[in-house]
Design a protein around this motif. Structure first.
Motif, PDB file in Angstrom:
ATOM      1  N   ARG A  65       2.610  -4.592  -5.222  1.00 16.46           N
ATOM      2  CA  ARG A  65       1.379  -4.449  -6.017  1.00 16.46           C
ATOM      3  C   ARG A  65       0.596  -5.766  -6.041  1.00 16.46           C
ATOM      4  O   ARG A  65      -0.632  -5.761  -6.039  1.00 16.46           O
ATOM      5  N   CYS A  68      -0.704  -6.457  -2.276  1.00 16.38           N
ATOM      6  CA  CYS A  68      -1.859  -5.615  -1.948  1.00 16.38           C
ATOM      7  C   CYS A  68      -3.100  -5.972  -2.764  1.00 16.38           C
ATOM      8  O   CYS A  68      -4.184  -5.451  -2.518  1.00 16.38           O
ATOM      9  N   TYR A  70      -3.521  -5.448  -6.049  1.00 23.32           N
ATOM     10  CA  TYR A  70      -3.789  -4.500  -7.130  1.00 23.32           C
ATOM     11  C   TYR A  70      -3.490  -5.071  -8.506  1.00 23.32           C
ATOM     12  O   TYR A  70      -4.055  -4.626  -9.498  1.00 23.32           O
TER      13      TYR A  70
END
Length: 135
Positions: A65, A68, A70
């Protein structure tokens, strides 16, 4: 639960994240660590190789997470801590209920699992398809 916390804390995701909603705590991190804590304490036999594998899986999900873009480190950390505490608490509650009446424990766990899964599917999956989001 995490959606409520996200809007109460209102902690922005990292710059450039493809999502506009608040990111604290990371839902993926929370759920992954919830499962690792609950499974690690209840399902997988002690001394099993499965215990570190479950924790490594949860850690991998959380790290991805961040990689990436995010979530930030504090967002996955909050999800990991909260998920672990909730998973251990859930497992402990299940143990207590099972000692009182094993049949109720089994029926309640499957009932909650099925209802929770259906709520997730109907709420989130439909919204993702309608908004053309992808996993």
């Amino acid at each position: 639960f995490t959606n409520y916390l996200k809007y109460v804390l209102n902690h922005d995701r990292p710059e450039g994240a493809p999502f506009a909603d608040p990111g604290m705590p990371s839902s993926h991190s929370l759920v992954s660590f919830f499962m690792a804590a609950a499974w690690g304490s209840m399902v997988i036999s002690r001394g099993s190789l499965g215990i570190p594998l479950v924790w490594m899986g949860a850690t991998s999900v959380a790290l991805l997470r961040v990689i990436c873009g995010y979530h930030s480190w504090d967002q996955i950390g909050a999800g990991a801590v909260l998920g672990s505490v909730m998973g251990l608490s859930w497992a402990k509650l299940g143990t207590i209920i099972h000692k009182v009446n094993p049949k109720i424990a089994i029926k309640a766990s499957w009932g909650l699992y099925i209802v929770g899964s259906l709520l997730f599917i109907f709420k989130n999956m439909r919204a993702w398809v309608q908004e053309d989001k992808h996993i």
